[in-house]
Every structure is written in C-alpha cells, then in structure tokens.
Enzyme design. Sequence first.
Site, mmCIF file in Angstrom:
data_model
loop_
_atom_site.group_PDB
_atom_site.id
_atom_site.type_symbol
_atom_site.label_atom_id
_atom_site.label_comp_id
_atom_site.label_asym_id
_atom_site.label_seq_id
_atom_site.Cartn_x
_atom_site.Cartn_y
_atom_site.Cartn_z
ATOM 1 N N HIS A 10 0.698 -1.164 0.045
ATOM 2 C CA HIS A 10 0.019 0.003 -0.144
ATOM 3 C C HIS A 10 1.000 1.307 0.053
ATOM 4 C CE1 HIS A 10 -3.123 2.619 2.107
ATOM 5 N NE2 HIS A 10 -3.477 2.593 1.066
ATOM 6 N N ASP A 18 7.935 7.320 -20.752
ATOM 7 C CA ASP A 18 8.003 7.265 -22.299
ATOM 8 C C ASP A 18 9.793 6.909 -22.286
ATOM 9 O OD1 ASP A 18 9.688 9.578 -21.763
ATOM 10 O OD2 ASP A 18 7.978 10.869 -22.517
ATOM 11 N N HIS A 96 7.140 19.256 -14.187
ATOM 12 C CA HIS A 96 8.134 18.007 -14.967
ATOM 13 C C HIS A 96 9.316 18.012 -14.016
ATOM 14 C CE1 HIS A 96 9.327 15.156 -17.764
ATOM 15 N NE2 HIS A 96 10.244 15.694 -18.261
ATOM 16 N N TYR A 118 6.332 13.953 -22.650
ATOM 17 C CA TYR A 118 5.796 13.929 -21.216
ATOM 18 C C TYR A 118 4.569 12.752 -21.035
ATOM 19 C CZ TYR A 118 7.570 18.560 -21.395
ATOM 20 O OH TYR A 118 8.352 19.648 -21.448
ATOM 21 N N ALA A 119 4.714 11.791 -21.813
ATOM 22 C CA ALA A 119 3.704 10.582 -21.596
ATOM 23 C C ALA A 119 4.583 9.728 -20.269
ATOM 24 C CB ALA A 119 3.876 9.699 -22.932
ATOM 25 N N ASN A 120 4.138 10.137 -19.075
ATOM 26 C CA ASN A 120 4.920 9.808 -17.910
ATOM 27 C C ASN A 120 3.800 9.645 -16.876
ATOM 28 O OD1 ASN A 120 7.694 9.564 -19.075
ATOM 29 N ND2 ASN A 120 7.373 11.660 -18.782
#
Length: 129
Positions: A10, A18, A96, A118-120
């Site tokens: 948890h 990316d 970022h 920025y595909a994170n």
Amino acid sequence: MSYLVSTLGHTDEITICDAGLPIAEESQRIDLALTHGVPSFLQTVQVILSESQIEGVVMAQEFAEVSPELHAALLDELKNEEARFGKSIAISYVSHEEFKARTHYSRAVVRTGECTPYANVIFQAGVVF
C-alpha cells in the site's frame, strides 16, 4: 514486471515512462522498449491497471498541455478503473522537474517505447479491500 506488481505494498509507487525520461542510476529500471512506440505508454498502463489496484496518480502538468490526446486517453483509462472497482483514484499534477525528482522514490521505473512528450505517470498502489 510480474514480480514488481506482486510485491507492491500500500502506497508504493511505480513510474511508467516514455522512452526519453531520464532514469536515476540507483532506480530499478524495467526497460520494455523494443522500438519506437513498442510497447506504447497506454498499452503498458492498461496492463499495470489490470494487474494491480491503484489509489493515486501523479503526472507532470506539461503532459496535459503538450500531449492532450494521450493525456485524455490516460484519464479515460483511470475513469474506467474507478468504475470497475468502485473506488476513486486521486490525481495530482506537479511540474516536470518535480515529477523527475519524485521518480527516484519509485520502487521501479518502467520504460516503454512511447515517443510522445511527457507520457509519464506515477502510480501509487492501493489495496484490494
């Protein structure tokens, strides 16, 4: 990946990123990237969501601004996840630079072949009950 998911406790965090996100030397790196776009960010997210319970998500503000289509697709996946389990998922945004710093605390950073800027995302593990 299977081991990582099976050992999440948890609030443990994992990063799905990316192909271009810098990964700290001391972080556990799981590099899935085979070639440009394979596997995609969204494919990897879908697998993680199907195998684990997520209670929180952290993204960079720039993701929504620079790559709005993929950002919207991720939000759709999260809404589907909420509906499937009847639990809400907390979504937060940071710069970022803050995002990159926070990845150092992830149990692992999973690198995809995605080349969309920025595909994170950082997923925070929930509990199944």
